[in-house]
Design a protein around this motif. Structure first.
Motif, PDB file in Angstrom:
ATOM      1  N   LEU A  12       0.845  -1.187   0.000  1.00  0.00           N
ATOM      2  CA  LEU A  12       0.000   0.000   0.000  1.00  0.00           C
ATOM      3  C   LEU A  12       0.879   1.235   0.000  1.00  0.00           C
ATOM      4  CD1 LEU A  12      -2.832  -0.729   2.562  1.00  0.00           C
ATOM      5  CD2 LEU A  12      -3.076  -0.268   0.140  1.00  0.00           C
ATOM      6  N   VAL A  13       0.540   2.159  -0.834  1.00  0.00           N
ATOM      7  CA  VAL A  13       1.274   3.411  -0.873  1.00  0.00           C
ATOM      8  C   VAL A  13       0.303   4.499  -0.450  1.00  0.00           C
ATOM      9  CG1 VAL A  13       2.522   5.030  -2.329  1.00  0.00           C
ATOM     10  CG2 VAL A  13       2.722   2.578  -2.746  1.00  0.00           C
ATOM     11  N   THR A  14       0.689   5.251   0.556  1.00  0.00           N
ATOM     12  CA  THR A  14      -0.158   6.345   1.001  1.00  0.00           C
ATOM     13  C   THR A  14       0.496   7.658   0.618  1.00  0.00           C
ATOM     14  OG1 THR A  14       0.887   6.349   3.158  1.00  0.00           O
ATOM     15  CG2 THR A  14      -1.121   5.053   2.948  1.00  0.00           C
ATOM     16  N   PRO A  15      -0.278   8.645   0.192  1.00  0.00           N
ATOM     17  CA  PRO A  15       0.294   9.901  -0.248  1.00  0.00           C
ATOM     18  C   PRO A  15       0.918  10.729   0.872  1.00  0.00           C
ATOM     19  CG  PRO A  15      -2.086  10.015  -0.294  1.00  0.00           C
ATOM     20  CD  PRO A  15      -1.716   8.610   0.051  1.00  0.00           C
ATOM     21  N   ALA A  46       9.668  19.043  -5.756  1.00  0.00           N
ATOM     22  CA  ALA A  46      10.003  17.683  -6.180  1.00  0.00           C
ATOM     23  C   ALA A  46       8.880  16.673  -6.016  1.00  0.00           C
ATOM     24  CB  ALA A  46      11.236  17.203  -5.409  1.00  0.00           C
ATOM     25  N   MET A  47       7.960  16.898  -5.066  1.00  0.00           N
ATOM     26  CA  MET A  47       6.934  15.892  -4.768  1.00  0.00           C
ATOM     27  C   MET A  47       5.526  16.472  -4.888  1.00  0.00           C
ATOM     28  SD  MET A  47       8.620  14.210  -1.373  1.00  0.00           S
ATOM     29  CE  MET A  47      10.092  15.192  -1.060  1.00  0.00           C
ATOM     30  N   ASP A  48       4.607  15.617  -5.283  1.00  0.00           N
ATOM     31  CA  ASP A  48       3.193  15.999  -5.302  1.00  0.00           C
ATOM     32  C   ASP A  48       2.530  15.346  -4.097  1.00  0.00           C
ATOM     33  OD1 ASP A  48       0.544  16.538  -5.686  1.00  0.00           O
ATOM     34  OD2 ASP A  48       0.366  15.489  -7.595  1.00  0.00           O
ATOM     35  N   CYS A  49       2.252  16.154  -3.107  1.00  0.00           N
ATOM     36  CA  CYS A  49       1.619  15.658  -1.883  1.00  0.00           C
ATOM     37  C   CYS A  49       0.178  16.136  -1.776  1.00  0.00           C
ATOM     38  CB  CYS A  49       2.431  16.111  -0.670  1.00  0.00           C
ATOM     39  SG  CYS A  49       4.111  15.460  -0.644  1.00  0.00           S
ATOM     40  N   TYR A  53       2.787  19.836  -8.122  1.00  0.00           N
ATOM     41  CA  TYR A  53       4.212  20.049  -7.837  1.00  0.00           C
ATOM     42  C   TYR A  53       4.480  21.527  -7.586  1.00  0.00           C
ATOM     43  CZ  TYR A  53       4.892  15.242  -9.277  1.00  0.00           C
ATOM     44  OH  TYR A  53       4.831  13.868  -9.355  1.00  0.00           O
ATOM     45  N   ILE A  54       3.616  22.163  -6.802  1.00  0.00           N
ATOM     46  CA  ILE A  54       3.709  23.594  -6.529  1.00  0.00           C
ATOM     47  C   ILE A  54       3.814  23.807  -5.017  1.00  0.00           C
ATOM     48  CG2 ILE A  54       2.553  25.847  -6.750  1.00  0.00           C
ATOM     49  CD1 ILE A  54       3.425  24.679  -9.428  1.00  0.00           C
ATOM     50  N   ALA A  55       4.818  24.572  -4.586  1.00  0.00           N
ATOM     51  CA  ALA A  55       4.997  24.889  -3.172  1.00  0.00           C
ATOM     52  C   ALA A  55       3.855  25.757  -2.682  1.00  0.00           C
ATOM     53  CB  ALA A  55       6.325  25.623  -2.967  1.00  0.00           C
ATOM     54  N   CYS A  77       6.171  13.536   1.981  1.00  0.00           N
ATOM     55  CA  CYS A  77       4.886  14.093   2.392  1.00  0.00           C
ATOM     56  C   CYS A  77       4.658  14.068   3.909  1.00  0.00           C
ATOM     57  CB  CYS A  77       3.725  13.426   1.668  1.00  0.00           C
ATOM     58  SG  CYS A  77       3.884  13.469  -0.140  1.00  0.00           S
ATOM     59  N   GLU A  78       5.691  13.802   4.673  1.00  0.00           N
ATOM     60  CA  GLU A  78       5.578  13.794   6.139  1.00  0.00           C
ATOM     61  C   GLU A  78       5.259  15.198   6.649  1.00  0.00           C
ATOM     62  OE1 GLU A  78       8.337  13.041  10.114  1.00  0.00           O
ATOM     63  OE2 GLU A  78       8.964  12.149   8.213  1.00  0.00           O
TER      64      GLU A  78
END
Length: 177
Positions: A12-15, A46-49, A53-55, A77-78
């Motif tokens: 399982l991958v969680t965002p 770098a990541m889409d949380c 991909y925008i701060a 995404c922590e």
């Protein structure tokens, strides 16, 4: 005739992974970055949380501010809590200086100063330096209802564009877990 059934079990991958153990980490190098000194300049991360991909982010638990660090220092995404600026932060970007520090055993976060559509140029970079005061404490796996000041640290085009007044010194992390 019975045919063998082959099951494939996928992890399982969680965002947004949750750090289940709350802990405070002291001596964290705190720096700030924004539109003009991002690599490349702009709001791309770098990541889409959850917001592309925008701060960005206001600093609440449901809308944490982007922070950068070394790959592997935090879970993608922590969400952490930063009592120095009273904001929840989410690990969404990488930081070259943070990587150098991480290899030396130093925890380093680089916090997004705000505004993902306008560059504040030198004014924003000067603000980032003014916000940077060395090391602070962060909270990993924080409670979701900690005090928040949901305002950008840098607001271009305003008289007091750099919100150094949002910083808290002498805070206690008691009760943050």
């Amino acid at each position: 005739m019975l045919l063998p059934i082959i099951l494939t079990i996928l992890p399982l991958v969680t965002p947004s992974p949750i750090n289940r153990t709350c802990m405070t980490i002291t001596g964290v190098t705190h720096t700030f970055y924004g539109f003009p000194d991002n690599d490349p300049p702009g709001p791309t991360i770098a990541m889409d949380c959850g917001r592309g991909y925008i701060a960005g982010g206001s600093g609440t638990y449901s809308d944490p501010v982007t922070f950068a660090s070394a790959e592997g220092e935090f879970n993608p995404c922590e969400i952490i809590y930063d009592p120095y600026i009273q904001k929840y932060l989410r690990y969404e970007d990488h930081c070259a200086d943070c990587t150098v520090d991480w290899k030396r055993g130093v925890v380093h976060i680089d916090v997004w100063t705000g505004n993902n559509t306008l560059s504040g140029g030198d004014d924003q970079i000067n603000c980032e330096f003014a916000l940077t005061t060395g090391t602070q404490t962060i909270v990993r796996g924080p409670r979701v209802n900690l005090p928040v000041v949901a305002e950008d640290l840098y607001v271009p085009g305003t008289k007091d564009s750099c919100r150094t007044d949002l910083r808290i010194f002498g805070y206690s992390t008691r009760g943050f877990c």
